[in-house]
Design a protein around this motif. Structure first.
Motif, PDB file in Angstrom:
ATOM      1  N   MET A 128       3.170   5.958  -5.459  1.00  0.00           N
ATOM      2  CA  MET A 128       3.117   6.094  -6.916  1.00  0.00           C
ATOM      3  C   MET A 128       1.954   6.978  -7.353  1.00  0.00           C
ATOM      4  N   MET A 129       0.828   6.840  -6.668  1.00  0.00           N
ATOM      5  CA  MET A 129      -0.379   7.564  -7.068  1.00  0.00           C
ATOM      6  C   MET A 129      -0.408   8.997  -6.566  1.00  0.00           C
ATOM      7  N   THR A 130       0.411   9.307  -5.551  1.00  0.00           N
ATOM      8  CA  THR A 130       0.366  10.649  -4.971  1.00  0.00           C
ATOM      9  C   THR A 130       1.508  11.556  -5.419  1.00  0.00           C
ATOM     10  N   ILE A 131       2.688  10.989  -5.662  1.00  0.00           N
ATOM     11  CA  ILE A 131       3.825  11.852  -5.998  1.00  0.00           C
ATOM     12  C   ILE A 131       3.835  12.253  -7.465  1.00  0.00           C
ATOM     13  N   GLY A 132       3.099  11.531  -8.305  1.00  0.00           N
ATOM     14  CA  GLY A 132       3.056  11.880  -9.719  1.00  0.00           C
ATOM     15  C   GLY A 132       3.990  11.021 -10.546  1.00  0.00           C
TER      16      GLY A 132
ATOM     17  N   ASP B 111       5.864  11.658 -13.004  1.00  0.00           N
ATOM     18  CA  ASP B 111       7.131  12.256 -13.432  1.00  0.00           C
ATOM     19  C   ASP B 111       8.060  12.561 -12.264  1.00  0.00           C
ATOM     20  N   HIS B 112       7.690  12.117 -11.087  1.00  0.00           N
ATOM     21  CA  HIS B 112       8.513  12.393  -9.906  1.00  0.00           C
ATOM     22  C   HIS B 112       9.833  11.631  -9.991  1.00  0.00           C
ATOM     23  N   PRO B 113      10.932  12.233  -9.539  1.00  0.00           N
ATOM     24  CA  PRO B 113      12.244  11.556  -9.623  1.00  0.00           C
ATOM     25  C   PRO B 113      12.359  10.297  -8.767  1.00  0.00           C
ATOM     26  N   LEU B 114      11.360  10.020  -7.918  1.00  0.00           N
ATOM     27  CA  LEU B 114      11.387   8.806  -7.101  1.00  0.00           C
ATOM     28  C   LEU B 114      10.249   7.855  -7.435  1.00  0.00           C
ATOM     29  N   ILE B 115       9.668   8.008  -8.612  1.00  0.00           N
ATOM     30  CA  ILE B 115       8.561   7.131  -8.986  1.00  0.00           C
ATOM     31  C   ILE B 115       9.027   5.685  -9.129  1.00  0.00           C
ATOM     32  N   GLY B 116      10.240   5.493  -9.619  1.00  0.00           N
ATOM     33  CA  GLY B 116      10.781   4.143  -9.764  1.00  0.00           C
ATOM     34  C   GLY B 116      11.007   3.485  -8.416  1.00  0.00           C
TER      35      GLY B 116
ATOM     36  N   VAL C 185       0.833  -1.207   0.000  1.00  0.00           N
ATOM     37  CA  VAL C 185       0.000   0.000   0.000  1.00  0.00           C
ATOM     38  C   VAL C 185       0.866   1.256   0.000  1.00  0.00           C
ATOM     39  N   ALA C 186       1.968   1.222   0.763  1.00  0.00           N
ATOM     40  CA  ALA C 186       2.876   2.375   0.795  1.00  0.00           C
ATOM     41  C   ALA C 186       3.464   2.633  -0.580  1.00  0.00           C
ATOM     42  N   GLY C 187       3.897   1.562  -1.260  1.00  0.00           N
ATOM     43  CA  GLY C 187       4.488   1.728  -2.582  1.00  0.00           C
ATOM     44  C   GLY C 187       3.490   2.222  -3.599  1.00  0.00           C
TER      45      GLY C 187
END
Length: 202
Positions: free
Chosen positions: A161-165, A167-172, A155-157
């Motif tokens: 993913m759904m909140t930071i966007g 194109d966020h540099p930490l999406i991966g 759920v955290a992962g």
């Protein structure tokens, strides 16, 4: 036969976990912190066949078999969900996302890929959540803890993913939090089932 199927799921999760990091390490100019795993298997990716043909498709198939083994153990709800989750990853390995795995003007194959992967994520969370509740009801504290930790990680992962966007540099990194939690959950919980095969009826 049931134990062999559960073992298949354990092997599939292990292959998935190791494979995504090995293929990522082999790719030049690939940043696992900011790029999706799917970009390793996208159209035009140099080693796409490695991710899709040697990781996603076989791992998804083995995880789907593992879900059937769980069904044979009496896990009537969670077993099919695990199997469907594995099928989702299998489909994601067959249908590749577009170059760069963007979400604008997607090809039909890319849409299938994304829908299958997202569905696999949700089904896995639901399966682990059901097992947590059932294990608590049956006073199986160790198994409840395994599944609760997995639910929290997944759920955290996915939530990140759904909140930071996209194109966020930490999406991966966010995606890998989900995938590592997912794979470790299947590996550990499958090992528990193999050591103490009991009908959970979940």
């Amino acid at each position: 036969m049931k134990r062999m199927l559960i073992l298949a799921g354990l092997i599939g999760a292990t292959l998935f976990l190791i494979g995504i990091f090995v293929v990522g390490a082999m790719a030049e100019n690939y940043d696992p912190l900011s790029q999706f795993v799917s970009e390793l298997g996208a159209v035009g990716a140099p080693n796409a066949w490695l991710l899709n043909g040697l990781v996603l498709a076989p791992a998804g198939s083995l995880i789907a078999l593992g879900g059937l083994g769980r069904l044979g153990q009496g896990e009537w709800l969670s077993g099919p969900l695990v199997s469907l989750s594995g099928t989702g990853f299998l489909i994601a390995g067959i249908y590749r996302c577009d170059a760069g795995c963007g979400f604008v003007d997607m090809s039909p194959a890319a849409m299938i890929h994304n829908q299958a992967a997202f569905g696999a994520f949700l089904l896995a969370i639901l399966a682990a959540l059901i097992l947590t509740v059932v294990s608590l009801a049956r006073r199986n504290g160790s198994r409840a803890a395994i599944n609760a930790i997995a639910v929290t990680g997944m759920v955290a992962g996915l939530g990140a993913m759904m909140t930071i966007g996209l194109d966020h540099p930490l999406i991966g990194l966010s995606q890998r939090v989900f995938l590592v939690s997912f794979c470790l959950w299947l590996m550990v919980d499958s090992a528990v089932l193999l050591r103490t095969p009991r009908k959970a009826r979940a």
